[in-house]
Design a protein around this motif. Structure first.
Motif, mmCIF file in Angstrom:
data_model
loop_
_atom_site.group_PDB
_atom_site.id
_atom_site.type_symbol
_atom_site.label_atom_id
_atom_site.label_comp_id
_atom_site.label_asym_id
_atom_site.label_seq_id
_atom_site.Cartn_x
_atom_site.Cartn_y
_atom_site.Cartn_z
ATOM 1 N N MET A 122 0.839 -1.179 0.000
ATOM 2 C CA MET A 122 0.000 0.000 0.000
ATOM 3 C C MET A 122 0.880 1.236 0.000
ATOM 4 S SD MET A 122 -3.506 -1.133 1.597
ATOM 5 C CE MET A 122 -3.775 0.038 2.802
ATOM 6 N N GLY A 123 0.461 2.234 -0.716
ATOM 7 C CA GLY A 123 1.222 3.467 -0.824
ATOM 8 C C GLY A 123 1.021 4.373 0.369
ATOM 9 N N ASN A 124 1.643 5.490 0.308
ATOM 10 C CA ASN A 124 1.548 6.494 1.356
ATOM 11 C C ASN A 124 0.239 7.258 1.179
ATOM 12 O OD1 ASN A 124 2.478 7.775 3.567
ATOM 13 N ND2 ASN A 124 4.011 9.013 2.507
ATOM 14 N N VAL A 125 -0.752 6.948 1.993
ATOM 15 C CA VAL A 125 -2.082 7.538 1.862
ATOM 16 C C VAL A 125 -2.253 8.606 2.937
ATOM 17 C CG1 VAL A 125 -4.554 7.080 1.903
ATOM 18 C CG2 VAL A 125 -2.999 5.380 0.967
ATOM 19 N N ASP A 126 -2.688 9.790 2.523
ATOM 20 C CA ASP A 126 -2.908 10.891 3.458
ATOM 21 C C ASP A 126 -4.363 10.882 3.896
ATOM 22 O OD1 ASP A 126 -2.531 13.185 4.959
ATOM 23 O OD2 ASP A 126 -2.879 14.513 3.252
ATOM 24 N N ILE A 127 -4.629 10.295 5.049
ATOM 25 C CA ILE A 127 -5.987 10.225 5.565
ATOM 26 C C ILE A 127 -6.112 11.240 6.696
ATOM 27 C CG2 ILE A 127 -7.697 8.782 6.708
ATOM 28 C CD1 ILE A 127 -6.377 6.366 5.376
ATOM 29 N N GLN A 128 -7.073 12.138 6.562
ATOM 30 C CA GLN A 128 -7.309 13.160 7.572
ATOM 31 C C GLN A 128 -8.704 12.968 8.146
ATOM 32 O OE1 GLN A 128 -6.731 17.157 6.206
ATOM 33 N NE2 GLN A 128 -5.109 16.574 4.819
ATOM 34 N N PRO A 129 -8.859 13.192 9.442
ATOM 35 C CA PRO A 129 -10.218 13.163 9.988
ATOM 36 C C PRO A 129 -11.085 14.192 9.275
ATOM 37 C CG PRO A 129 -8.596 13.301 11.734
ATOM 38 C CD PRO A 129 -7.868 13.481 10.431
ATOM 39 N N GLU A 130 -12.346 13.882 9.122
ATOM 40 C CA GLU A 130 -13.259 14.731 8.360
ATOM 41 C C GLU A 130 -13.262 16.179 8.846
ATOM 42 O OE1 GLU A 130 -17.963 14.690 7.307
ATOM 43 O OE2 GLU A 130 -16.899 12.788 7.467
ATOM 44 N N GLY A 131 -13.327 16.405 10.148
ATOM 45 C CA GLY A 131 -13.357 17.758 10.681
ATOM 46 C C GLY A 131 -12.066 18.513 10.442
ATOM 47 N N ASP A 132 -10.955 17.775 10.350
ATOM 48 C CA ASP A 132 -9.656 18.415 10.132
ATOM 49 C C ASP A 132 -9.604 19.078 8.757
ATOM 50 O OD1 ASP A 132 -7.073 19.020 11.148
ATOM 51 O OD2 ASP A 132 -6.213 17.480 9.837
ATOM 52 N N ARG A 133 -10.153 18.421 7.755
ATOM 53 C CA ARG A 133 -10.180 19.004 6.406
ATOM 54 C C ARG A 133 -10.968 20.309 6.402
ATOM 55 N NH1 ARG A 133 -13.015 16.200 2.643
ATOM 56 N NH2 ARG A 133 -14.071 15.032 4.246
ATOM 57 N N ILE A 134 -12.088 20.323 7.102
ATOM 58 C CA ILE A 134 -12.931 21.512 7.134
ATOM 59 C C ILE A 134 -12.237 22.640 7.893
ATOM 60 C CG2 ILE A 134 -15.117 22.458 7.978
ATOM 61 C CD1 ILE A 134 -16.383 19.765 7.241
ATOM 62 N N ARG A 135 -11.595 22.310 9.020
ATOM 63 C CA ARG A 135 -10.857 23.339 9.775
ATOM 64 C C ARG A 135 -9.741 23.942 8.933
ATOM 65 N NH1 ARG A 135 -12.040 20.083 14.117
ATOM 66 N NH2 ARG A 135 -10.228 18.745 13.828
ATOM 67 N N LYS A 136 -8.994 23.085 8.235
ATOM 68 C CA LYS A 136 -7.917 23.580 7.369
ATOM 69 C C LYS A 136 -8.488 24.421 6.235
ATOM 70 C CE LYS A 136 -4.509 20.013 8.289
ATOM 71 N NZ LYS A 136 -3.712 18.921 7.709
ATOM 72 N N ALA A 137 -9.620 24.008 5.692
ATOM 73 C CA ALA A 137 -10.248 24.759 4.607
ATOM 74 C C ALA A 137 -10.700 26.132 5.087
ATOM 75 C CB ALA A 137 -11.436 23.980 4.036
ATOM 76 N N VAL A 138 -11.295 26.211 6.278
ATOM 77 C CA VAL A 138 -11.749 27.500 6.814
ATOM 78 C C VAL A 138 -10.560 28.437 6.990
ATOM 79 C CG1 VAL A 138 -12.716 28.649 8.848
ATOM 80 C CG2 VAL A 138 -13.832 26.633 7.907
ATOM 81 N N LYS A 139 -9.471 27.934 7.555
ATOM 82 C CA LYS A 139 -8.281 28.769 7.746
ATOM 83 C C LYS A 139 -7.760 29.256 6.397
ATOM 84 C CE LYS A 139 -3.649 28.957 9.754
ATOM 85 N NZ LYS A 139 -3.431 30.167 9.054
ATOM 86 N N TRP A 140 -7.681 28.349 5.426
ATOM 87 C CA TRP A 140 -7.173 28.699 4.107
ATOM 88 C C TRP A 140 -8.094 29.732 3.429
ATOM 89 C CZ3 TRP A 140 -8.901 28.271 -0.940
ATOM 90 C CH2 TRP A 140 -7.953 28.498 -1.929
ATOM 91 N N ILE A 141 -9.400 29.543 3.549
ATOM 92 C CA ILE A 141 -10.356 30.477 2.957
ATOM 93 C C ILE A 141 -10.183 31.865 3.570
ATOM 94 C CG2 ILE A 141 -12.818 31.076 2.814
ATOM 95 C CD1 ILE A 141 -13.332 27.991 2.612
ATOM 96 N N CYS A 142 -10.123 31.937 4.890
ATOM 97 C CA CYS A 142 -9.976 33.228 5.573
ATOM 98 C C CYS A 142 -8.663 33.904 5.191
ATOM 99 C CB CYS A 142 -10.074 33.051 7.084
ATOM 100 S SG CYS A 142 -11.733 32.603 7.633
ATOM 101 N N ASP A 143 -7.576 33.125 5.180
ATOM 102 C CA ASP A 143 -6.271 33.678 4.800
ATOM 103 C C ASP A 143 -6.287 34.175 3.354
ATOM 104 O OD1 ASP A 143 -5.350 33.029 7.329
ATOM 105 O OD2 ASP A 143 -4.178 31.283 6.660
ATOM 106 N N THR A 144 -6.894 33.398 2.477
ATOM 107 C CA THR A 144 -6.935 33.756 1.054
ATOM 108 C C THR A 144 -7.775 35.013 0.833
ATOM 109 O OG1 THR A 144 -6.633 31.442 0.420
ATOM 110 C CG2 THR A 144 -7.528 32.928 -1.264
ATOM 111 N N LEU A 145 -8.916 35.097 1.501
ATOM 112 C CA LEU A 145 -9.756 36.295 1.357
ATOM 113 C C LEU A 145 -9.054 37.536 1.902
ATOM 114 C CD1 LEU A 145 -13.259 34.836 2.253
ATOM 115 C CD2 LEU A 145 -12.491 35.650 0.011
ATOM 116 N N ALA A 146 -8.268 37.374 2.970
ATOM 117 C CA ALA A 146 -7.531 38.513 3.529
ATOM 118 C C ALA A 146 -6.407 38.956 2.601
ATOM 119 C CB ALA A 146 -6.965 38.142 4.896
ATOM 120 N N MET A 147 -5.736 37.987 1.971
ATOM 121 C CA MET A 147 -4.617 38.305 1.084
ATOM 122 C C MET A 147 -5.081 38.808 -0.277
ATOM 123 S SD MET A 147 -1.936 35.212 2.015
ATOM 124 C CE MET A 147 -1.312 35.210 0.362
#
Length: 67
Positions: free
Chosen positions: A1-26
């Motif tokens: 099996m290869g190197n699979v990046d599995i993230q908990p579901e809530g972690d993806r959303i938290r990272k997305a919110v941070k990225w969205i806020c940072d991107t909108l600010a920049m």
């Protein structure tokens, strides 16, 4: 099996919110809808998750408590 990046579901959303806020600010010229669409692709979000983020960010923008 290869190197699979599995993230908990809530972690993806938290990272997305941070990225969205940072991107909108920049990049204030970008629309929230476009940034959320990009986040959906970048963080492999479902359409339902993207709709949730859109509603939450709209609510936060209305009450002044978020990005």
């Amino acid at each position: 099996m290869g190197n699979v990046d599995i993230q908990p579901e809530g972690d993806r959303i938290r990272k997305a919110v941070k990225w969205i806020c940072d991107t909108l600010a920049m990049y204030p010229e970008k629309t929230r809808d476009a940034v959320i669409k990009d986040a959906g692709i970048r963080f492999d979000l479902t359409p339902k998750e993207c709709s949730f983020l859109d509603r939450k960010l709209m609510d936060q923008a209305k009450d002044g408590s978020g990005c």
